[in-house]
Design a protein around this motif. Structure first.
Motif, PDB file in Angstrom:
ATOM      1  N   LYS A  85     -16.253   6.002  23.712  1.00  0.00           N
ATOM      2  CA  LYS A  85     -15.234   4.739  24.264  1.00  0.00           C
ATOM      3  C   LYS A  85     -15.700   4.337  25.604  1.00  0.00           C
ATOM      4  CE  LYS A  85     -11.519   5.013  20.861  1.00  0.00           C
ATOM      5  NZ  LYS A  85     -10.341   5.143  20.567  1.00  0.00           N
ATOM      6  N   GLN A  86     -15.882   5.228  26.424  1.00  0.00           N
ATOM      7  CA  GLN A  86     -16.174   5.205  28.085  1.00  0.00           C
ATOM      8  C   GLN A  86     -17.676   5.087  28.266  1.00  0.00           C
ATOM      9  OE1 GLN A  86     -13.456   4.524  29.732  1.00  0.00           O
ATOM     10  NE2 GLN A  86     -12.013   4.477  27.927  1.00  0.00           N
ATOM     11  N   PRO A 127     -20.755  18.480  37.191  1.00  0.00           N
ATOM     12  CA  PRO A 127     -19.307  18.358  37.524  1.00  0.00           C
ATOM     13  C   PRO A 127     -18.390  19.295  36.590  1.00  0.00           C
ATOM     14  CG  PRO A 127     -19.679  16.390  36.420  1.00  0.00           C
ATOM     15  CD  PRO A 127     -20.978  17.004  36.504  1.00  0.00           C
ATOM     16  N   VAL A 128     -17.458  19.725  37.416  1.00  0.00           N
ATOM     17  CA  VAL A 128     -16.442  20.390  36.641  1.00  0.00           C
ATOM     18  C   VAL A 128     -15.078  19.726  36.574  1.00  0.00           C
ATOM     19  CG1 VAL A 128     -15.595  22.005  38.553  1.00  0.00           C
ATOM     20  CG2 VAL A 128     -15.036  22.806  36.141  1.00  0.00           C
ATOM     21  N   ILE A 149     -12.979  14.425  31.760  1.00  0.00           N
ATOM     22  CA  ILE A 149     -14.518  14.373  31.892  1.00  0.00           C
ATOM     23  C   ILE A 149     -14.914  13.149  32.461  1.00  0.00           C
ATOM     24  CG2 ILE A 149     -16.697  14.361  30.492  1.00  0.00           C
ATOM     25  CD1 ILE A 149     -15.464  16.282  28.284  1.00  0.00           C
ATOM     26  N   VAL A 150     -14.449  11.974  31.852  1.00  0.00           N
ATOM     27  CA  VAL A 150     -15.022  10.706  32.405  1.00  0.00           C
ATOM     28  C   VAL A 150     -14.614  10.498  33.968  1.00  0.00           C
ATOM     29  CG1 VAL A 150     -14.394   8.277  32.243  1.00  0.00           C
ATOM     30  CG2 VAL A 150     -14.668   9.518  30.114  1.00  0.00           C
ATOM     31  N   GLU A 151     -13.185  11.059  34.182  1.00  0.00           N
ATOM     32  CA  GLU A 151     -12.876  11.029  35.656  1.00  0.00           C
ATOM     33  C   GLU A 151     -13.966  11.987  36.477  1.00  0.00           C
ATOM     34  OE1 GLU A 151      -9.191  13.642  37.514  1.00  0.00           O
ATOM     35  OE2 GLU A 151      -8.454  11.951  36.244  1.00  0.00           O
ATOM     36  N   ALA A 152     -14.255  12.962  35.930  1.00  0.00           N
ATOM     37  CA  ALA A 152     -15.224  14.123  36.682  1.00  0.00           C
ATOM     38  C   ALA A 152     -16.327  13.260  36.874  1.00  0.00           C
ATOM     39  CB  ALA A 152     -15.368  15.593  36.039  1.00  0.00           C
ATOM     40  N   ALA A 163     -23.906  15.608  31.225  1.00  0.00           N
ATOM     41  CA  ALA A 163     -22.874  16.916  30.965  1.00  0.00           C
ATOM     42  C   ALA A 163     -21.926  17.080  31.855  1.00  0.00           C
ATOM     43  CB  ALA A 163     -24.025  18.150  30.947  1.00  0.00           C
ATOM     44  N   ALA A 164     -20.928  17.756  31.602  1.00  0.00           N
ATOM     45  CA  ALA A 164     -19.698  18.011  32.227  1.00  0.00           C
ATOM     46  C   ALA A 164     -19.381  19.449  31.862  1.00  0.00           C
ATOM     47  CB  ALA A 164     -18.727  17.100  32.376  1.00  0.00           C
ATOM     48  N   LEU A 165     -18.353  20.103  32.560  1.00  0.00           N
ATOM     49  CA  LEU A 165     -17.718  21.184  32.158  1.00  0.00           C
ATOM     50  C   LEU A 165     -16.140  21.171  32.268  1.00  0.00           C
ATOM     51  CD1 LEU A 165     -19.769  23.619  34.851  1.00  0.00           C
ATOM     52  CD2 LEU A 165     -20.456  23.182  32.433  1.00  0.00           C
TER      53      LEU A 165
END
Length: 236
Positions: A85-86, A127-128, A149-152, A163-165
């Motif tokens: 969605k994001q 990012p984490v 995740i979207v925020e990071a 990718a994100a952690l």
């Protein structure tokens, strides 16, 4: 069986993920989206990779309602849906508990961009996320995982850092389609391992310069990419 092409693509990507060694037991999943129909196909929850067939792949709408399939979708489904969605540019999502990427996630540390191997796939540090609050954990935990995740990612293009952690949890990756997302998950694990050992050799290693980072990322991605062979028009 409905939606055979979408289900087959997701089945094949889950097999590839398993064969890559990036998953432990059943702790991992791949999903893909058909944007024209607003449908998402994803691995069923807790089902062994060796036992799956295309009919086991669960198809939902973007609200998580099962459209086709007799099994429960992955327990991570709401995280996947939030990312779709994001991040409108992505076509598939992969979640693993791969060893080195998960170690960085559980340490609450981003993976620094320390060399050209990293820069070839990720245009910046991985990012984490922040820790989820108690309220976020107790209420809509899985969807809130997608939200952090979207925020990071912030203002970064999700396709430039695919990718994100998730803090205390593990990595999520994405791509233009299911094979691309699985490939990005493999590259994430590779750069996580390289960064881990680089820090063991010296914890004062500087990160790659912004000029070299950008140069290497753009040689593989974007309109001016020079890596690989050009696509030639077929002669008739």
């Amino acid at each position: 069986m409905k939606h055979p092409e979408l289900r087959k693509a997701v089945l094949d990507a889950n097999f590839e993920l398993y064969e890559s060694g990036l998953v432990i037991s059943t702790f991992g999943n791949v999903s893909a989206i058909d944007r024209t129909q607003g449908l998402v196909a994803i691995k069923p929850s807790g089902v062994s990779y060796n036992a799956m067939n295309a009919g086991d792949i669960v198809v939902t709408d973007l609200d998580g309602n099962i459209v086709d399939g007799d099994l429960r979708p992955s327990s991570d489904i709401d995280t996947h849906l939030e990312l779709y969605k994001q991040f409108r540019s992505i076509g598939a999502v992969v979640h693993t508990h791969s060893y080195f990427a998960t170690a960085w996630a559980q340490s609450g540390q981003p993976i620094p961009a320390m060399g050209t191997t990293h820069a070839d796939y990720f245009n910046g540090a991985i990012p984490v996320t922040r820790h989820l609050t108690e309220s976020e954990i107790l209420t809509d935990y899985v969807r809130n995982t997608g939200r952090v995740i979207v925020e990071a990612l912030g203002n970064n293009d999700p396709m430039s850092i695919p990718a994100a952690l998730v803090n205390d949890h593990g990595p999520f990756c994405w791509g233009i389609d299911a094979p691309d997302a699985v490939h990005n998950a493999a590259m994430l694990e590779a750069v996580a391992r390289i960064a881990f050992h680089s820090r063991q050799i010296s914890d004062e290693n500087p990160e790659i310069s912004s000029a070299l980072l950008t140069r290497h990322f753009l040689r593989k991605h974007g309109h001016g990419a020079t890596y690989g062979q050009p696509v030639r028009n077929k002669r008739i």
